[in-house]
Design an enzyme around this catalytic site. Structure first.
Site, PDB file in Angstrom:
ATOM      1  N   HIS A 168       0.835  -1.224   0.000  1.00 17.72           N
ATOM      2  CA  HIS A 168       0.000   0.000   0.000  1.00 17.72           C
ATOM      3  C   HIS A 168       0.864   1.267   0.000  1.00 17.72           C
ATOM      4  O   HIS A 168       0.506   2.276   0.607  1.00 17.72           O
ATOM      5  CB  HIS A 168      -0.950   0.029   1.210  1.00 17.72           C
TER       6      HIS A 168
ATOM      7  N   ASN B 172     -10.358  -2.721   2.583  1.00 15.90           N
ATOM      8  CA  ASN B 172     -10.058  -2.720   1.149  1.00 15.90           C
ATOM      9  C   ASN B 172     -11.324  -2.437   0.363  1.00 15.90           C
ATOM     10  O   ASN B 172     -12.419  -2.430   0.937  1.00 15.90           O
ATOM     11  CB  ASN B 172      -9.515  -4.093   0.733  1.00 15.90           C
TER      12      ASN B 172
END
Ligand code: HDE
Length: 800
Positions: A175, A248
């Protein structure tokens, strides 16, 4: 030795020790000082002694044991009267200068709280060094003579260069590429029946938050439009501490146990020998790994779907993924799944477009979020919860502790509980978006974990990773991470400590700090007392062995164009794999989820259909449902408007200015973002002798950056555009990516010259050819644009 009075006077009645004895920082008299002493050190010592005497023993010690305390812990012992001077680090705190200011306010830790305390603006200020020394010349280093050598004593140059040398910090291991914004959460109705979490306590309650969206695999500077899962992490600054919902944009995950996470990430990241490919799962090691891990099949369906290439962060759902617990005031608990639903609906790019955007504007999603917030079009999501009991969960055909499974909405509907609005861009990307540290372990009273084994690993991993990324254990004091709720504990020291703690007691229990800070008892976070009575084993429950039912459910619930895109994505990704055996293994795995999909993929790869992969579970439990329409992107079309949609009005010398303006104004009135796109930027003559200032060019803003295009009439302009390969390519891409196209008058020629069939009674609702007035045509264009895409146009291979 007899004590002597400090001023030569006779001892006060009852005085046993010298007042000056209390000026020493080691050793001391056996008895407390004389209360009549006026000496500050003696008074402090006297107050300290009385405070300590009030706690002759630890009164809560005996109750620290047993079940009763484990579920209802008592508050810590506090000294009833804790005199202020007894708690001070030093009596000299009473002095004051501009720097050290005043003594700490009672019970206040000023290192936390609002970001106001660290905001910085240099308007009207001179340049200084980091030490606040004003810099006279920021152009030249210090030299011995104008042409002489630079001098080592140039502390200004050295400070500047040294700081610069250390400006980068390690990027997130996953990420790394992300974009964030501030906003708030508003609670719809009290959820107190299920949770004591303060953000759900009252209707209308507002909680500030910071949200960061990200891709997973790519490095910090990688493109936004890679095919990938998107992180959707929200830090709620609640009045009972920070709650991070680190989710997510897909509700499931690849693996079931944290033990496999480093393997997954090693497999998807660039291959270690040559560090390729960047931000892509389309390579050997990734498909090798996932095809040996059939539990990933469900997630692969999501990842190969258009969810992995969102049109905008503002147009994607978010999910907490794991099953969490809600716990109410009475200590009762239910299971919960968290969902974020975007007000603008769920919309995605198409793959060919995503690839081209990667070159045209690698910051596509970041720019979109930033621009929308700056324009006052604040993105909004509704937070929904699926609530179910442990008993209900036991009856499902799948295990709710398995992060590769959803709880279908047909089984447990999603109830909306509040909304998130993002309405403030950061002032500084590094200080806020880069330094923000989300952590799956950050929960607040009323929210608790389940035994999901993936979650267990996450509870450990996030704090651990910040210690190296942000350089030590005090990253919680960075302004963006500091809670609004006050922080008081006995943690001390470490790199970059911000708070200056008053007093000498940094342990608990204590009597020398008046017992503070003391444990809160049941007012604090009490872990849900989940019974555990099992053998200690490394293993997984049997239901985790069912790998395909929900992969099938997802595929079967998609619209035909979505199914086709999934097949296309598998075909593309696997075509990039160099080891044929890996491709075969993936297709053999897919056969267990969908024969239709497996054969489409095999055909696209020019390979025979392999045998289906042996299943881990021979007799799969019967799934509750076979279709879940809510899993399709089409289930959430959005509010039907065109706000923030980008529209190109393609112009060239001789464009019909009147209709170009009619269209531009009508679209802007609906909130669309209009750009006049010309062969070059700058003024372009219109047919009526006026000018339009093109703010974008066919070169710098290609078609993929727009949701729709309008080509106004004007014979000369159309002649110029037809002769320009970039204009034709623009139209072709708009067409291929199923976007709305409006051609007025002669502009139809540009379409036909671009290879597009223009038939009078076309079924294509996104291809608008108008011989008539711009006003009426624009209304049709607006309606068609609001549909986002016109996938009925799509063919394989593309016609245009
Ligand atoms: Fe993460 N994950 N993760 N993850 N994750 C990180 O923490 C980890 C997982 C998610 O915008 C890291 O600060 C493990 C699931 C997001 O800053 C790290 C496991 C989900 C973000 C980490 C998972 C996520 C991260 C890297 C398996 C969805 C970005 C940098 C046990 C529910 C947050 C960092 C941001 C980031 C570990 C699996 C979401 C290394 C060990 C499942 C959105 O701590």
């Amino acid at each position: 030795m007899p004590t002597s009075p400090p001023t030569g006077k006779a001892p006060r009645p009852g005085q046993k020790s010298a007042d000056s004895a209390f000026k020493n920082t080691d050793s001391g008299p056996a008895l407390p000082p004389d209360p009549a002493s006026r000496e500050p050190a003696a008074q402090k010592a006297g107050n300290t002694a009385r405070m300590a005497q009030e706690m002759p023993y630890n009164p809560t010690k005996a109750k620290e044991h047993g079940r009763e305390n484990a579920t209802s812990p008592l508050p810590g012992a506090v000294t009833p009267s804790a005199p202020r001077d007894a708690l001070a680090s030093t009596p000299s705190e009473a002095n004051h200068t501009a720097k050290y200011g005043d003594a700490a306010e009672s019970g206040v830790n000023a290192a936390g709280g609002s970001l106001n305390r660290v905001r910085a603006d240099s308007s009207g200020q001179t340049l200084t060094t980091n030490q606040g020394v004003t810099v006279s010349d920021n152009q030249n280093s210090l030299k011995a003579g104008l042409r002489g050598p630079a001098l080592l004593k140039d502390f200004i140059l050295r400070e500047k260069i040294t700081h610069f040398d250390h400006e980068r910090i390690p990027e997130r291991v996953v990420h790394a590429r992300g974009s964030g914004a501030h906003g708030y959460f508003e609670c719809y109705e009290p959820l107190t029946k299920y949770t004591r979490a303060s953000i759900f306590a009252e209707k209308g309650k507002i909680t500030p938050l910071f949200t960061r969206f990200s891709t997973v695999a790519g490095e910090r500077g990688s493109k936004d439009t890679a095919r990938d899962v998107r992180g959707f992490a929200v830090k709620f600054y609640t009045d009972e501490g920070n709650w991070d919902l680190v989710g997510n944009n897909m509700p499931v995950f690849f693996i079931q146990d944290a033990m496999k996470f480093p393997d997954l990430v090693h497999a998807v990241k660039p291959e270690p020998h040559h560090a390729m490919p960047q931000a892509a799962s389309a390579h050997d090691t990734y498909w090798d790994f996932v095809s040996l891990m059939p539990e990933s099949t469900h997630m692969l369906m999501w990842q190969m779907s258009d969810r992995a290439i969102p049109r905008s962060f503002r147009m994607m759902q978010g999910f907490g993924v794991h099953t969490f617990r809600l716990v109410n005031e009475a200590g009762q608990s239910v299971f919960v799944k968290f969902h974020w639903d975007p007000k603008l609906g769920t919309h995605s790019l198409v793959w060919d477009e995503a690839v081209k955007i990667g070159g045209a504007d690698p910051d596509f999603n970041r720019r979109d979020l930033w621009e929308a917030i700056d324009a006052g079009d604040y993105p909004e999501w509704e937070l929904g919860v699926q609530i179910f009991t442990e008993e209900e969960a036991e009856k499902y055909s799948f295990d709710v502790l398995d992060a590769t499974k959803i709880v279908p909405e047909e089984l447990v509907p999603v109830q909306p509980v509040g909304r998130m609005v993002l309405n403030r861009n950061p002032d500084n990307f590094f200080a806020e978006t880069e330094q923000v540290a989300f952590c799956a372990a950050h929960v607040v009273p009323g929210i608790d974990f389940t035994n999901d084994p993936l979650l267990a690993g996450r509870i450990h991993s996030y704090v651990d990773t910040q210690i190296s990324r942000l350089g030590g254990p005090n990253f919680h004091e960075l302004p963006i991470n500091a809670p609004l709720a006050p922080v008081h504990n006995n943690q001390r020291d470490g790199m970059h400590r911000q708070a200056i703690h008053r007093g000498r007691a940094s342990y608990e229990p204590n009597s020398l700090g008046g017992g503070c800070p003391f444990q809160a008892g049941t007012a604090g976070f009490v872990s849900f007392p989940e019974p555990v009575q099992q053998d200690e084993v490394r293993g997984k429950p049997e239901k985790f062995a069912e790998h395909y039912n929900q992969a099938r459910l997802f595929y079967e619930s998609q619209a035909p164009f979505e199914q086709q895109h999934i097949a296309d994505a598998f075909r593309f990704e696997l075509s990039k794999v160099t080891v044929a055996a890996v491709r075969e293994r993936v297709v053999s795995m897919l056969r267990n989820a969908s024969e239709d999909l497996a054969s489409k993929v095999a055909e696209g790869l020019g390979m025979p259909l392999p045998e289906a992969m042996p299943k881990a579970l021979e007799r799969s439990p019967e799934p509750e449902i076979e279709q879940s329409p809510r899993l399709s992107l089409t289930a959430r079309p959005g509010d039907g408007g065109i706000r923030t949609r980008k529209v190109a009005i393609m112009i060239a010398a001789g464009t019909d200015g009147a209709s170009a303006w009619t269209i531009a104004n009508a679209l802007q009135a609906e909130g669309a973002v209009v750009r006049f796109v010309g062969p070059r930027i700058g003024p372009i003559a219109t047919s009526d002798g006026d000018q339009i200032d093109a703010d974008a060019s066919l070169e710098n803003q290609p078609a993929v950056l727009f949701d729709g295009v309008v080509v106004p009439d004007g014979a000369d302009a159309i002649g110029i555009l037809v002769a320009d390969g970039r204009a034709r390519e623009f139209i072709q891409d708009q067409y291929r990516h199923c976007k709305t196209i409006l051609a007025l008058g002669n502009a139809a020629t540009l379409l036909t010259q671009s290879g597009i069939e223009v038939t009078p009674n076309s079924q294509d609702k996104g291809l608008l050819i108008s011989a008539g007035g711009a006003k009426e045509a624009t209304q049709k264009f607006i309606q068609a644009l609001a549909k986002h895409r016109h996938f009925e146009r799509e063919t394989l291979p593309p016609k245009v």
